[in-house]
Design an enzyme around this catalytic site. Structure first.
Site, PDB file in Angstrom:
ATOM      1  N   GLN A 106     -14.881  26.084 -29.825  1.00 12.60           N
ATOM      2  CA  GLN A 106     -15.419  25.639 -31.120  1.00 12.60           C
ATOM      3  C   GLN A 106     -15.171  26.670 -32.221  1.00 12.60           C
ATOM      4  OE1 GLN A 106     -16.391  22.795 -32.279  1.00 12.60           O
ATOM      5  NE2 GLN A 106     -15.998  21.867 -30.299  1.00 12.60           N
ATOM      6  N   SER A 107     -14.072  27.386 -32.122  1.00 11.56           N
ATOM      7  CA  SER A 107     -13.773  28.403 -33.135  1.00 11.56           C
ATOM      8  C   SER A 107     -13.431  27.774 -34.487  1.00 11.56           C
ATOM      9  CB  SER A 107     -12.593  29.256 -32.650  1.00 11.56           C
ATOM     10  OG  SER A 107     -12.056  30.004 -33.708  1.00 11.56           O
ATOM     11  N   ASN A 108     -14.180  28.173 -35.506  1.00 12.17           N
ATOM     12  CA  ASN A 108     -13.848  27.758 -36.869  1.00 12.17           C
ATOM     13  C   ASN A 108     -12.562  28.437 -37.321  1.00 12.17           C
ATOM     14  OD1 ASN A 108     -16.433  26.325 -37.454  1.00 12.17           O
ATOM     15  ND2 ASN A 108     -17.244  28.375 -37.029  1.00 12.17           N
TER      16      ASN A 108
END
Ligand SMILES: Cc1ncc(COP(=O)(O)O)c(C=O)c1O
Length: 332
Positions: free
Chosen positions: A74-76
């Protein structure tokens, strides 16, 4: 360094009067200002747009054909890097840490829409950390494979936290200072979520360079303080060199509160869940459970425990992250 315009700037800076009222009003709570870098515009926004303006320009100038970076599923940062690479007509590979079969939601869904080639590795054994040795080994392997295919890969370190990436918030500080001056505001402290430390390095260098009146107060969202401190110091001073800024960042300039990341990176705390609900219901602003809500939980706690002068104002840098909310629906 050249800058490729990717972000919609300046982002708004405004106050959060209903949150202040919810925290006891002017008798108990300082004026809370927010710098809306969740609204930088690139692929749903966030702090990484400012770093990527310099990083992607550097990749293009070095003749890169493909960009590679790393992060959690879920890395932005991974999502925004994928989008930024596409703006520059570059290909993109992402090395992501995840358990088997991560839900194709939030940032991961968007990575796929941007056509990123995804390489998964298991999450770090230490839950307080966001990165692992396995991830680093995979990056080296993918870089070598890309070179063998005749590509010219450009590696962006985790979080975009290199000397080049730090320029984003070094110059971003000028924008903050100009907006505060126009509003006649002099906040005493700048709160923000600190992960890989590129944002902190830039804000700290920028504050010294621009003679800011606030102190730069990072709220750690993961462990690894000693190596991250070293990184922050190194990249802040690399950035100072690149931007021909005479001042230097020292260890004493780096404040990172370790009290609010709870059991680990991406593991929500009760305070962070409360912050998400409070800010959504009173201000219609979305925080995220991994970064911004942990930083806001710190600010709220400081208000409630009387650590801030109600006659003062504080500034919260909203660094984005809302896409991850969709992968955490079970929490709400
Ligand atoms: C929403 C959000 N806030 C804060 C951060 C932390 O920024 P940095 O990695 O520069 O410390 C990140 C990093 O990924 C992020 O995605």
């Amino acid at each position: 360094m050249r800058r490729l315009p990717l972000a919609t700037l300046p982002t708004p800076l405004h106050d959060l009067p209903r949150l202040r009222d919810a925290l006891g009003g002017p008798a108990r709570c300082p004026r809370i200002l927010v710098k809306r870098d969740d609204l930088t515009g690139l692929a749903l926004g966030g702090n990484k747009a400012r770093k990527l303006e310099f990083l992607i320009a550097d990749a293009v100038d070095q003749g890169a054909t493909v960009v590679l970076t790393t992060g959690a599923a879920q890395s932005n940062h991974a999502r925004m890097t994928a989008a930024a690479a596409r703006v520059a007509a570059l290909d993109v590979h992402l090395v992501l840490t995840a358990d088997a079969d991560p839900p194709v939601q939030g940032n991961l869904l968007l990575d796929r829409l941007f056509g990123a080639t995804l390489h998964f590795v298991p999450p770090p054994a230490d839950p307080t950390l966001a990165t692992s040795d396995e991830e680093a080994a995979k990056v080296a392997e993918v870089m070598a494979a890309l070179r063998a295919q005749g590509e010219r890969p450009y590696e962006i370190p985790v979080g975009g936290s290199s000397g080049v990436g730090v320029l984003g918030y070094t110059y971003g500080t000028q924008e903050i200072i100009e907006q505060l001056q126009a509003l006649h505001e002099r906040p005493t402290r700048l709160y923000f979520a600190s992960g890989s430390r590129g944002t902190q390095a830039g804000l700290t260098l920028g504050a010294k360079w621009c003679d800011a009146h606030y102190d730069v107060y990072g709220v750690a969202v993961s462990g690894g303080e000693s190596f991250k401190r070293e990184r922050a110091l190194r990249i802040a001073n690399e950035a100072a060199g690149l931007a021909a800024i005479a001042t230097r960042v020292t260890d004493d300039d780096l404040v990172t509160d370790q009290g609010y990341f709870g059991d680990g990176y991406g593991i929500p705390t009760p305070g962070c869940l409360e912050a998400i609900r409070l800010v959504a219901r009173h201000e219609g602003v979305l925080l995220d459970p991994v970064y911004t809500a942990k930083a806001m939980a710190c600010l709220i706690d400081h208000v409630r425990t009387g650590q801030l002068d109600p006659a003062s104002s504080v500034l919260f840098l909203h660094t984005g992250g809302a896409p991850a909310l969709f992968a955490h629906a079970h929490l709400f």
